[in-house]
Design an enzyme around this catalytic site. Structure first.
Site: not given
Length: 514
Positions: A456-458
């Protein structure tokens, strides 16, 4: 008329709206596609998984991933006040000082570690008190977790038995080691960017917050952004800005809105019938932390049974108990091979079964821990699906398309297995639930491809240097900035919420002083 229109009330947008509206002479409008952050599941730490694929979630999906035998991967993103800070695991990690020094060395002037540390400190209210590396009195409460499950104690002990050192502060002098994470929590409840920054500011007469409003395009006069168009309740309206339009819509939505408005790769925009305003590599350079975890069944009671009347009362009355768990309670950082200047892998450990990318219900007592590749060499892309602003963009993360990431993750999986086999965890392992069939390279790689997911770290789709300048102004345009994780030149070593808040704190000062 207002001075600033901010698009997106996520981590960065909440910070900017609060900071810019501190000046009573400045008028700020913040526009958010989602709803107010009213659901109890938003604020109860252990409940965030219940928000997945709900109205609070953008519910994105990758295109078939070429490095994963064309599998797709689920990409949750918060669609509410607070954005993904209202549905994340609340882990407070700044990254490694080397990340920011590399940004500066590569041309992001003013973004080295000495430049950004003051803004981390300004944001922070750490319950441990002030120090050279920690702040107090800021809006964002940072606290020690109040769950500290026995399985997580066992994980940390096992990591130490495997040769890792103890670390009680991953934002301290050294990042390497194993321990518990500090969290963005206040009295045992989630302290999102909306809780920390936006809600205290919403009583100001110079701040307007519009929810349930999808921004459809940026309005221009020549090369100057003058406002935005948005859709709310099936009606199109316009918001005009005297000074600036600031995009804070995140690494997927900020590039999508720029492209819909004519800012992007000219040839691709023309293929959609969009007249290019600026030829910039918007949507390129997409990076993320890909995660692969092993899991075991256990006879030790896990968070599977946490939602009892007694534990609900503990949370409501005392702000403690298992419902304060952020799920990924413990973990750490390590180097998968010798000679590295900084960690290249991070571990997240959870005292509950994690099923089907978080979409499946746990059916038994289980625990697991997984590793991420912190500095991926692979790159992905965000690009338009159609001219409809409501159409979800194409997202290809390109996980493991660079062989270096594959090798790093295979080394990391062996580190996880080594930890799992230590005596501290032996008494807790009833049976293997999710592990490679063998230790062979072929089996480990097949396991990774099958089980990996986003952490969840774009980031980095509107990066400093290629799309925005070091002041985060869109190159070649006037009155238009991007302030969110998309401006990171490269993803930081660790969870990206704290760096995103830092970016917004720094941008707010830049805008106010400019």
């Amino acid at each position: 008329m207002r001075d600033y229109v901010i698009v997106g009330a996520g981590s960065a947008g909440c910070v900017l709206a609060a900071r810019l509206s501190e000046d009573p002479d400045v008028r700020v409008t913040l526009i958010e596609a989602g709803a107010p952050d009213t659901a109890p599941e938003i604020h109860i730490p252990a409940a965030f998984g219940k928000l997945f694929q709900s109205k609070w979630d953008w519910d994105y999906l990758t295109d078939p991933e070429p490095g994963l035998d064309l599998r797709r991967r689920y990409l949750p993103r918060g669609k509410m006040l607070g954005g993904s800070s209202s549905m994340n695991a609340m882990i407070y990690i700044r990254g490694n000082p080397a990340d920011y020094d590399q940004w500066a060395a590569d041309g992001a002037t003013g973004w080295g570690w000495p430049d950004v540390l003051p803004y981390f400190l300004r944001a922070e209210d750490n319950e441990r008190g002030a120090s050279d590396l920690h702040g107090v009195g800021g809006p964002l409460t940072v606290s020690d977790g109040r769950s500290r499950h026995a399985l997580m104690d066992a994980y940390i002990d096992a990591a130490l038995q495997a040769g890792h050192k103890a670390n009680d502060d991953f934002n301290g002098p050294e990042q390497d080691g194993a321990g518990y994470y500090q969290l963005t929590q206040r009295n045992g409840m989630r302290c999102s960017a909306a809780v920390a920054y936006l809600h205290p500011a919403m009583t100001r007469p110079n701040l307007e917050v519009i929810t349930d409003a999808l921004c459809t395009r940026i309005l221009f006069e020549g090369n100057r952004a003058i406002g935005v168009e948005y859709e709310r309740a099936n009606e199109l309206s316009q918001l005009l800005a005297d000074r600036e339009v600031i995009l804070c819509a995140g690494a997927y939505n900020s590039p999508q809105l720029l492209m819909l408005s004519g800012v992007g790769i000219a040839a691709e925009l023309q293929a959609y019938g969009i007249e290019p305003r600026a030829n910039l590599p918007v949507g390129e350079n997409l990076q993320d932390h890909v995660h692969a975890a092993i899991g075991y069944l256990t006879d030790t009671e896990t968070l599977l049974t946490a939602e009892t009347a007694e534990n609900i009362a503990l949370l409501q009355n005392d702000g403690r108990g298992p419902l304060t768990s952020n799920i990924g309670e413990a973990g750490g950082f390590f180097r998968s091979q010798d000679g590295l200047a900084a960690p290249d892998c991070q571990i997240h450990a959870a005292p509950v079964m994690f099923v089907d990318e978080g979409l499946g219900l746990p059916t038994d007592h289980g625990f697991g821990f997984g590793a991420v590749v912190l500095k991926p060499a692979s790159r992905g892309k965000v690009f338009l699906r159609s001219l409809l602003p409501s159409a979800k963009p194409h997202i290809v993360h390109g996980y493991f398309t660079d062989p270096a990431d594959r090798e790093t993750m295979m080394r990391a999986l062996r580190v996880l297995t080594d930890i799992a086999e230590q005596p501290a965890l032996a008494s807790h392992r009833r049976a293997a639930m999710r592990v490679p069939e063998s230790g062979s390279d072929a089996d480990v790689w097949e396991f990774i491809k099958r089980e990996c997911q986003t952490l969840y770290h774009p980031t980095s789709t509107c990066a400093i240097g290629s799309v925005v300048d070091p002041q985060l102004r869109v190159l070649g345009m006037e009155g238009l900035r991007v302030v969110d994780a998309s401006v990171m030149p490269t993803v930081t070593r660790g969870n990206t919420n704290a760096p995103t808040i830092m970016i917004a704190e720094k941008a707010a000062e830049e805008i106010r002083s400019g």
